[in-house]
Motif scaffolding. Structure first.
Motif, PDB file in Angstrom:
ATOM      1  N   MET A   1       0.854  -1.166   0.000  1.00 62.86           N
ATOM      2  CA  MET A   1       0.000   0.000   0.000  1.00 62.86           C
ATOM      3  C   MET A   1       0.904   1.235   0.000  1.00 62.86           C
ATOM      4  O   MET A   1       1.824   1.335   0.795  1.00 62.86           O
ATOM      5  N   SER A   2       0.615   2.171  -0.889  1.00 58.98           N
ATOM      6  CA  SER A   2       1.449   3.364  -1.001  1.00 58.98           C
ATOM      7  C   SER A   2       1.116   4.364   0.115  1.00 58.98           C
ATOM      8  O   SER A   2       0.068   4.296   0.752  1.00 58.98           O
ATOM      9  N   ALA A   3       2.034   5.304   0.292  1.00 62.31           N
ATOM     10  CA  ALA A   3       1.833   6.335   1.323  1.00 62.31           C
ATOM     11  C   ALA A   3       0.603   7.178   1.011  1.00 62.31           C
ATOM     12  O   ALA A   3      -0.145   7.557   1.919  1.00 62.31           O
ATOM     13  N   ALA A   4       0.359   7.464  -0.265  1.00 58.16           N
ATOM     14  CA  ALA A   4      -0.816   8.259  -0.653  1.00 58.16           C
ATOM     15  C   ALA A   4      -2.102   7.515  -0.321  1.00 58.16           C
ATOM     16  O   ALA A   4      -3.069   8.117   0.158  1.00 58.16           O
ATOM     17  N   THR A   5      -2.120   6.227  -0.557  1.00 58.69           N
ATOM     18  CA  THR A   5      -3.308   5.427  -0.254  1.00 58.69           C
ATOM     19  C   THR A   5      -3.565   5.385   1.245  1.00 58.69           C
ATOM     20  O   THR A   5      -4.707   5.481   1.693  1.00 58.69           O
ATOM     21  N   ILE A   6      -2.506   5.270   2.021  1.00 60.66           N
ATOM     22  CA  ILE A   6      -2.642   5.262   3.482  1.00 60.66           C
ATOM     23  C   ILE A   6      -3.188   6.600   3.959  1.00 60.66           C
ATOM     24  O   ILE A   6      -4.099   6.652   4.790  1.00 60.66           O
ATOM     25  N   ASP A   7      -2.660   7.695   3.415  1.00 60.73           N
ATOM     26  CA  ASP A   7      -3.146   9.024   3.791  1.00 60.73           C
ATOM     27  C   ASP A   7      -4.614   9.198   3.424  1.00 60.73           C
ATOM     28  O   ASP A   7      -5.390   9.764   4.192  1.00 60.73           O
ATOM     29  N   GLU A   8      -5.007   8.727   2.248  1.00 58.64           N
ATOM     30  CA  GLU A   8      -6.407   8.824   1.826  1.00 58.64           C
ATOM     31  C   GLU A   8      -7.307   7.997   2.732  1.00 58.64           C
ATOM     32  O   GLU A   8      -8.413   8.426   3.083  1.00 58.64           O
ATOM     33  N   THR A   9      -6.850   6.828   3.136  1.00 59.41           N
ATOM     34  CA  THR A   9      -7.622   5.972   4.034  1.00 59.41           C
ATOM     35  C   THR A   9      -7.788   6.635   5.395  1.00 59.41           C
ATOM     36  O   THR A   9      -8.882   6.636   5.963  1.00 59.41           O
ATOM     37  N   ARG A  10      -6.720   7.222   5.904  1.00 53.40           N
ATOM     38  CA  ARG A  10      -6.805   7.922   7.184  1.00 53.40           C
ATOM     39  C   ARG A  10      -7.749   9.116   7.107  1.00 53.40           C
ATOM     40  O   ARG A  10      -8.542   9.342   8.020  1.00 53.40           O
ATOM     41  N   ALA A  11      -7.655   9.867   6.025  1.00 51.83           N
ATOM     42  CA  ALA A  11      -8.529  11.033   5.848  1.00 51.83           C
ATOM     43  C   ALA A  11      -9.987  10.595   5.759  1.00 51.83           C
ATOM     44  O   ALA A  11     -10.871  11.223   6.342  1.00 51.83           O
TER      45      ALA A  11
END
Length: 92
Positions: A1-11
């Motif tokens: 999982m990419s960092a952008a995907t993790i950030d989007e999931t957290r948001a």
């Protein structure tokens, strides 16, 4: 999982949690206003509404929704001055 995907999931998770809290507070406010409408001489039901609508306003500001936050602040002000029980305001 990419960092952008993790950030989007957290948001997305944060947005969901904040929305749930806003909905819970608004439901509690609606219940209190209904109880007050059934017994308008008893303002006790409205007492927790100031804090609840204040929480809603803060959450809306946090979610960068300034118009909705300002609206919530105006409702809070009406609770503070005690005009929510007036006929013209009860139909929120």
């Amino acid at each position: 999982m990419s960092a952008a995907t993790i950030d989007e999931t957290r948001a997305s998770l944060l947005t969901t949690l904040v929305r749930q809290q806003i909905e819970a507070h608004l439901n509690q406010i609606a219940l209190a206003v209904s109880q007050h409408a059934a017994n308008p001489h008893n303002n006790v039901a409205l007492s927790p509404c100031v804090e609840q609508v204040h929480q809603v306003a803060g959450a809306l500001r946090m979610m960068q929704m300034p118009g909705a936050a300002r609206f919530a602040q105006e409702i809070e002000a009406e609770f503070v001055v005690g005009r929510v029980g007036d006929v013209g305001v009860i139909g929120l």
